[in-house]
Design a protein around this motif. Structure first.
Motif, PDB file in Angstrom:
ATOM      1  N   ILE A 166       0.669  -1.113  -0.153  1.00 42.67           N
ATOM      2  CA  ILE A 166       0.137  -0.156  -0.068  1.00 42.67           C
ATOM      3  C   ILE A 166       0.766   1.243  -0.051  1.00 42.67           C
ATOM      4  CG2 ILE A 166      -1.693   1.304   1.331  1.00 42.67           C
ATOM      5  CD1 ILE A 166      -2.690  -1.309   2.676  1.00 42.67           C
ATOM      6  N   ALA A 167       0.604   2.175  -0.758  1.00 43.65           N
ATOM      7  CA  ALA A 167       1.309   3.389  -0.897  1.00 43.65           C
ATOM      8  C   ALA A 167       0.660   4.400   0.106  1.00 43.65           C
ATOM      9  CB  ALA A 167       1.332   3.932  -2.331  1.00 43.65           C
ATOM     10  N   PHE A 168       1.500   5.202   0.733  1.00 38.04           N
ATOM     11  CA  PHE A 168       1.110   6.453   1.670  1.00 38.04           C
ATOM     12  C   PHE A 168       1.965   7.518   0.964  1.00 38.04           C
ATOM     13  CE2 PHE A 168      -0.157   2.909   4.354  1.00 38.04           C
ATOM     14  CZ  PHE A 168      -0.903   3.517   5.501  1.00 38.04           C
ATOM     15  N   GLU A 169       0.933   8.466   0.612  1.00 34.46           N
ATOM     16  CA  GLU A 169       1.640   9.584  -0.165  1.00 34.46           C
ATOM     17  C   GLU A 169       2.208  10.526   0.935  1.00 34.46           C
ATOM     18  OE1 GLU A 169       0.337  13.904  -2.724  1.00 34.46           O
ATOM     19  OE2 GLU A 169      -1.196  12.354  -2.062  1.00 34.46           O
ATOM     20  N   ILE A 170       3.528  11.080   0.813  1.00 35.74           N
ATOM     21  CA  ILE A 170       4.335  11.968   1.460  1.00 35.74           C
ATOM     22  C   ILE A 170       4.033  13.326   1.357  1.00 35.74           C
ATOM     23  CG2 ILE A 170       6.692  12.484   2.362  1.00 35.74           C
ATOM     24  CD1 ILE A 170       7.623   9.767   1.367  1.00 35.74           C
TER      25      ILE A 170
ATOM     26  N   ILE B 104       4.225   0.344   2.370  1.00 35.73           N
ATOM     27  CA  ILE B 104       4.201  -0.658   3.374  1.00 35.73           C
ATOM     28  C   ILE B 104       3.656  -1.985   2.884  1.00 35.73           C
ATOM     29  CG2 ILE B 104       3.837   1.312   5.137  1.00 35.73           C
ATOM     30  CD1 ILE B 104       1.059  -1.120   4.594  1.00 35.73           C
ATOM     31  N   TRP B 105       3.991  -2.838   3.387  1.00 36.09           N
ATOM     32  CA  TRP B 105       3.568  -4.421   3.287  1.00 36.09           C
ATOM     33  C   TRP B 105       3.087  -5.032   4.616  1.00 36.09           C
ATOM     34  CZ3 TRP B 105       5.286  -8.856   5.366  1.00 36.09           C
ATOM     35  CH2 TRP B 105       4.944 -10.151   4.975  1.00 36.09           C
TER      36      TRP B 105
ATOM     37  N   GLU C 238      -9.418   1.828  -5.432  1.00 36.06           N
ATOM     38  CA  GLU C 238     -10.106   2.990  -5.988  1.00 36.06           C
ATOM     39  C   GLU C 238      -9.433   4.352  -5.435  1.00 36.06           C
ATOM     40  OE1 GLU C 238     -14.607   5.148  -5.655  1.00 36.06           O
ATOM     41  OE2 GLU C 238     -14.431   3.018  -5.120  1.00 36.06           O
ATOM     42  N   ALA C 239      -8.866   4.124  -4.270  1.00 35.14           N
ATOM     43  CA  ALA C 239      -7.980   5.560  -3.821  1.00 35.14           C
ATOM     44  C   ALA C 239      -6.857   5.621  -4.469  1.00 35.14           C
ATOM     45  CB  ALA C 239      -7.836   5.347  -2.310  1.00 35.14           C
ATOM     46  N   GLY C 240      -6.195   4.460  -5.391  1.00 32.52           N
ATOM     47  CA  GLY C 240      -5.110   4.796  -6.098  1.00 32.52           C
ATOM     48  C   GLY C 240      -4.068   4.416  -5.135  1.00 32.52           C
ATOM     49  N   ALA C 241      -4.258   3.682  -4.010  1.00 37.06           N
ATOM     50  CA  ALA C 241      -3.214   3.480  -3.121  1.00 37.06           C
ATOM     51  C   ALA C 241      -2.878   1.986  -2.919  1.00 37.06           C
ATOM     52  CB  ALA C 241      -3.572   3.817  -1.554  1.00 37.06           C
ATOM     53  N   LEU C 242      -3.706   0.964  -3.596  1.00 37.67           N
ATOM     54  CA  LEU C 242      -3.134  -0.398  -3.660  1.00 37.67           C
ATOM     55  C   LEU C 242      -2.223  -0.936  -4.572  1.00 37.67           C
ATOM     56  CD1 LEU C 242      -4.103  -2.997  -2.062  1.00 37.67           C
ATOM     57  CD2 LEU C 242      -5.685  -3.468  -3.877  1.00 37.67           C
ATOM     58  N   LEU C 243      -1.255  -1.137  -4.358  1.00 33.91           N
ATOM     59  CA  LEU C 243      -0.078  -1.587  -5.470  1.00 33.91           C
ATOM     60  C   LEU C 243      -0.199  -2.981  -5.704  1.00 33.91           C
ATOM     61  CD1 LEU C 243       2.872   0.611  -4.130  1.00 33.91           C
ATOM     62  CD2 LEU C 243       1.194   1.265  -5.716  1.00 33.91           C
ATOM     63  N   ALA C 244      -0.589  -3.665  -4.744  1.00 33.44           N
ATOM     64  CA  ALA C 244      -0.643  -5.126  -5.141  1.00 33.44           C
ATOM     65  C   ALA C 244      -1.208  -5.934  -3.928  1.00 33.44           C
ATOM     66  CB  ALA C 244       0.809  -5.747  -5.320  1.00 33.44           C
ATOM     67  N   ALA C 245      -2.055  -7.103  -4.392  1.00 33.00           N
ATOM     68  CA  ALA C 245      -2.648  -7.791  -3.220  1.00 33.00           C
ATOM     69  C   ALA C 245      -2.895  -9.169  -3.839  1.00 33.00           C
ATOM     70  CB  ALA C 245      -4.028  -7.146  -3.054  1.00 33.00           C
ATOM     71  N   SER C 246      -2.539 -10.194  -2.942  1.00 30.86           N
ATOM     72  CA  SER C 246      -2.840 -11.552  -3.377  1.00 30.86           C
ATOM     73  C   SER C 246      -3.011 -12.311  -2.267  1.00 30.86           C
ATOM     74  CB  SER C 246      -1.394 -12.035  -4.061  1.00 30.86           C
ATOM     75  OG  SER C 246      -0.356 -11.754  -3.093  1.00 30.86           O
ATOM     76  N   ALA C 247      -3.888 -13.496  -2.133  1.00 28.73           N
ATOM     77  CA  ALA C 247      -4.301 -14.157  -1.206  1.00 28.73           C
ATOM     78  C   ALA C 247      -3.459 -15.357  -1.138  1.00 28.73           C
ATOM     79  CB  ALA C 247      -5.735 -14.659  -1.197  1.00 28.73           C
TER      80      ALA C 247
END
Length: 943
Positions: free
Chosen positions: A218-222, A237-238, A405-414
């Motif tokens: 997940i991306a947190f904008e600085i 962050i992961w 939708e907020a453009g913060a999810l860079l990757a997700a896998s179960a």
């Protein structure tokens, strides 16, 4: 030879009513009934009164179901040790006990409510507690009968139950001792929490299972940073717990970690991402992100340079909590082992998170309720299902969807497999959740001026400790003063106590001992008043813990305090505090205030359970451990070494074994295992145990038969005995020493092995085999036969005692067969074995003879198989004798052959030309023809 005389009636064959077939399953209940009718336990206590005491304190099982193999192994081992100490002449009482409070019982009662579609939270607490008490009483009764059926002897008429009124009063009294000495505090910090059971859990109530979780980047904008290039970039962050993102409050970095700001292709545009340099490759493999061609690297920074950097939450548009800045905080716990080298901080749901945020003035927000759902008023996902529900955390679930939708999810896998904590009762996943709880601090100096009065020994220990001793320091010191069996257990519990957090003693439940404290509504401090505490304890003695829920609190507070000023606490004490206090109301109340247990004995999991809670409770109130020694045993596994599981269908039921084979088989199995490690049990293993039992039983059967009619008039002084008898007494003296050492070391596997080896190898296969000719055929009054029977009587009295701790039923049957009117075998003490019987010279001499005998036997056997010899009695042996005076020993009798002649070189065997005696079947020179009598037999028959 049909006209040859029949001399069978002239041979003195063993006679006994003791059956070869054990029939234990049918016999043992009758023996138990006789013990109960005779009050055998009471007789033993009376007989041992005033002797040196040995107290094995029983760790309480939960009263919530039939016993399993772990229960059986544990109780049998305790009983063997207690009986062994009693055999040594000590006063060794055994008070069985049960844990009756807490989730194990409450959960079962709740299950009954759920089955009826009822909500237990709507039931009157006193009524619900009464149902829990009734449930516990039912299973105490069931388990008591099952433990007794194992042959476990103890004070079954007056066991200790943590739900007895006196016990509940003692437990709350121990809690108040901590309160009086300032060793309690209420605080909010993350603890293991079960959303299913809606309560905090102790580490000992948690088990770890592998699960597959959703991993996200997940991306947190600085938004702010001393490093200009970082503003507008995104910190990555992961995490494998997406549900904690809605309560994120900060980001942590490693001060010594190197970070890279890299430009990556992101759709039709590019994005600058901050990731630890060492984790860039794994990040790209996980996410599929590719660096742009120019410029790829925007800069490399040390962690220390990130101080003062601020980001914003991906869901900042929700406003309020989510719009607050997310500061970068330096965390020494941040590593580059996995993830991105940046860790999102949710102080509600992680200990590192909590401590780091607290140090920087960031408080928990308590967004997750006790049922595991976000608060209904929480701006993001409020009230939506359990936070650890797979659907909520799935890559296409609401958390990931909103972040995408907020453009913060860079990757997700179960697909992330890892170990995760579960409640060992409900088997449901648990979470770390910050809630207000009561704690016993591990590192706060104990207030010596408010400490409880102590005995002289405890005062001496206190004096040796620092005046500012903490509970952790006191406990670690006590660990060093305690004997640990096996010794390696010391390191294990030392590490656990050394690294454990403060003790969470509160539970949000209904069944148990309440944390009976009054908290001042204005100051938040709990009341410390000895007079009030005394009234609380008295109320518990009179009405049990229910008194706290029904009492007029003004009556308990007395005239010096107004009830309106104080809030009575209704949290329930951790059940480990209950069991950790048992030394106070079992050992001290029954045997004296300065008495502690000689031994605690439980499975290896209790280093984080009962061993530790008892240690901490006693160290906090008495400054020392409640035990002198602690024995740890392993777990019972199936025959293939697997954990027993109903789903695997590999559960071995001790009750089934008892009903089919008898408890003594199970007891012998326990004693024969290396129980300091995990042990196996299955059909083949039990078959081997049964075979060992059968051999021991046959040894006793032979002794009983061979001693038929024996009286003291037959006895022969040891000095007048043949050397073989004196050699066997030497072996008995050696065995006696080995068994004494094994008893004191609690090594009953060595004990059982030594006993069975002696019975099988030294007696059945050697001594009995050699002397059966003398027993059967010598004149009843012959010196050799009398000496043999004298030694057999000595062996009988020794072996029946040695066997009694393990084979408690069989030993009683053996003893009663020979002495039907005598008191129980379990009233006897250790056999009297004279030190003078140990004769190393005789031992060495006969060891050589036994080695030669083994060679002779090995030489004869092929000749018997090939029918050259009908039996060894036809053999003539020529051998190089080990010592010159071999003629002083009847070697033909020793080797069970016709005759032995000295010769050099290898052993040779030929067939005798002597005739066979019709009575003893020996081939001797004085037998005129086959079937005639030798001189000895003629003297017996016709003399």
């Amino acid at each position: 030879m049909s006209d040859a005389p029949d001399y069978r009636d002239t041979v003195f064959l063993p006679k006994t009513a003791f059956p070869m077939k054990a029939g234990l399953a049918a016999k043992e209940p009758a023996i138990l009934a006789k013990w109960a009718a005779d009050d055998l336990y009471g007789q033993i206590r009376a007989a041992r009164a005033g002797r040196e005491r040995f107290i094995l304190h029983d760790g309480p099982p939960y009263a919530n179901g039939d016993i399993h193999m772990g229960h059986a192994m544990n109780k049998v081992l305790k009983d063997i040790i207690v009986r062994g100490q009693s055999l040594l002449g000590k006063d060794a009482p055994y008070v069985p006990g049960w844990d009756c409070h807490g989730l194990p019982i409450e959960w079962k009662v709740e299950e009954a409510y759920r089955a009826k579609k009822l909500n237990k939270d709507e039931v009157d607490p006193v009524q619900f507690r009464a149902e829990c008490r009734a449930y516990a009483e039912k299973w105490v009764s069931v388990q008591r009968d099952q433990f007794k059926r194992l042959g476990v002897m103890g004070d079954w008429d007056d066991p200790y139950l943590t739900m007895k009124y006196d016990a509940e009063a003692a437990i709350v009294g121990e809690l108040l001792k901590f309160a009086e000495s300032g060793q309690l505090y209420r605080g909010a910090k993350p603890v293991m929490w079960s959303p299913v059971e809606k309560t905090a859990l102790a580490e000992a109530e948690v088990e770890y299972e592998d699960i597959v979780s959703t991993q996200v980047d997940i991306a947190f904008e600085i938004t702010e940073s001393p490093i200009a290039e970082l503003v507008g970039a995104h910190a990555v962050i992961w995490t494998t717990t997406p549900w904690t993102i809605p309560v994120n409050q900060a980001l942590a970095y490693g001060p010594e970690v190197e970070y890279s700001l890299v430009e990556f292709a992101h759709g039709d545009a590019s994005i600058n991402l901050l990731v630890a340099s060492d984790l860039l490759r794994s990040f790209m493999q996980r996410t599929g992100f590719e660096p742009t061609s120019i410029p790829v690297n925007r800069g490399v920074f040390s962690g220390k340079q990130l101080a003062g950097t601020v980001a914003r939450h991906p869901m900042h548009k929700l406003g309020g909590f989510f719009a607050k800045p997310r500061p970068f905080l330096a965390g020494d716990f941040v590593t580059t082992e996995t993830g991105t080298g940046l860790v999102h901080m949710a102080p509600d749901h992680g200990e590192d998170d909590f401590l780091l945020c607290k140090a920087n003035g960031i408080d928990p927000v308590f967004a997750v309720e006790n049922d595991g759902k976000y608060r209904a008023d929480w701006a993001w996902l409020g009230g939506q299902g359990s936070v650890i529900a797979p659907k909520l955390n799935a890559p296409d679930g609401p958390i990931c969807s909103d972040l995408r939708e907020a453009g913060a999810l860079l990757a997700a896998s179960a697909d992330y497999k890892h170990s995760y904590p579960h409640s060992w009762r409900s088997k449901a996943k648990v979470i770390f959740r910050c809630t207000p709880q009561w704690f016993i601090p591990m590192d706060r100096a104990i207030e010596q001026d408010r400490a409880i009065p102590r005995c002289a020994e405890e005062e001496a220990i206190r004096a040796a400790q620092s005046n500012n001793a903490t509970l952790r320091q006191t406990a670690l010191d006590a660990i060093e003063r305690t004997r640990w069996v096996p010794e390696k257990a010391r390191n294990r519990i030392h590490a656990m106590v050394d690294g454990r957090p403060d003790w969470v003693i509160s539970r949000q439940r209904a069944w148990g001992v309440p944390i009976a404290l009054y908290v001042n509504r204005k100051t938040g401090e709990y009341l410390r008043d000895d007079a009030v505490n005394g009234r609380i304890v008295a109320a518990f003695k009179a009405g049990g813990a229910d008194a706290w829920f029904t009492a007029d609190h003004q009556d308990l507070l007395g005239p010096d305090h107004a009830a309106a000023d104080y809030e009575p606490q209704n949290d329930i004490l951790d059940v480990w505090f209950d069991s950790g206090s048992t030394h106070a109301f079992v050992i001290e109340q029954r045997y004296g205030p300065d008495v502690r247990a000689n031994l605690y004995l439980e499975g290896s999991d209790q280093h984080r359970g009962w061993f530790q809670s008892s240690l901490l409770e006693s160290c906090g109130t008495r400054g020392r451990a409640p035990y002198d020694a602690v024995l740890t045993h392993g777990f019972a596994l199936d025959g293939q070494g697997r954990k027993m599981s109903k789903s695997l269908g590999n559960v071995v039921d001790p009750l089934k074994i008892i009903n089919e084979s008898g408890a003594d088989i199970l007891r012998l199995w326990v004693a024969s295992t290396d129980y300091f490690e995990d042990v196996r049990i299955g059909k083949e293993i039990l078959s081997g145990t049964s075979d060992t039992y059968r051999k021991l039983r046959n040894t006793f059967r032979y002794l009983l038969g061979a001693l038929d009619g024996f009286t003291d008039a037959e006895r022969v002084p040891v000095a007048d005995m043949p050397e073989l008898e004196r050699y066997v007494l030497h072996l008995l003296a050696k065995l006696d020493g080995d068994l004494r050492r094994a008893t004191e070391a609690f090594e009953f596997n060595a004990y059982a092995r030594a006993l069975t080896d002696f019975a099988n190898n030294d007696l059945s296969a050697f001594f009995f085999d050699i002397r059966k000719d003398s027993l059967y055929c010598d004149a009843e009054g012959s010196a050799k036969r009398r000496a043999y029977r004298t030694v057999l009587d000595t062996l009988f009295h020794a072996l029946v005692r040695y066997a009694s701790p393990i084979l408690c039923f069989t030993a009683e049957e053996v003893w009663g067969t020979r002495f039907p009117d005598a008191p129980s075998v379990h009233l006897l003490e250790w056999p009297e074995v004279e030190a003078a019987w140990a004769d190393d010279a005789i031992g060495a001499r006969w060891q050589q003879l036994r080695e030669l005998r083994a060679i002779v036997t090995a030489t004869i056997e092929p000749m018997r198989r090939e029918k050259v010899l009908g039996s060894s009695l036809e053999a003539v042996v020529a051998a190089d004798l080990p010592f010159a005076d071999g003629a002083a020993i009847d070697l033909a009798e020793l080797f069970i052959v016709s005759e032995v002649t000295p010769a050099s070189g290898a052993v040779t065997v030929t067939v005798t030309d002597h005739h066979k005696c019709g009575r003893c079947w020996r081939h001797l020179p004085d037998v005129a023809q086959d079937g005639a009598l030798c001189g000895r037999c003629d003297g017996v028959v016709n003399g």
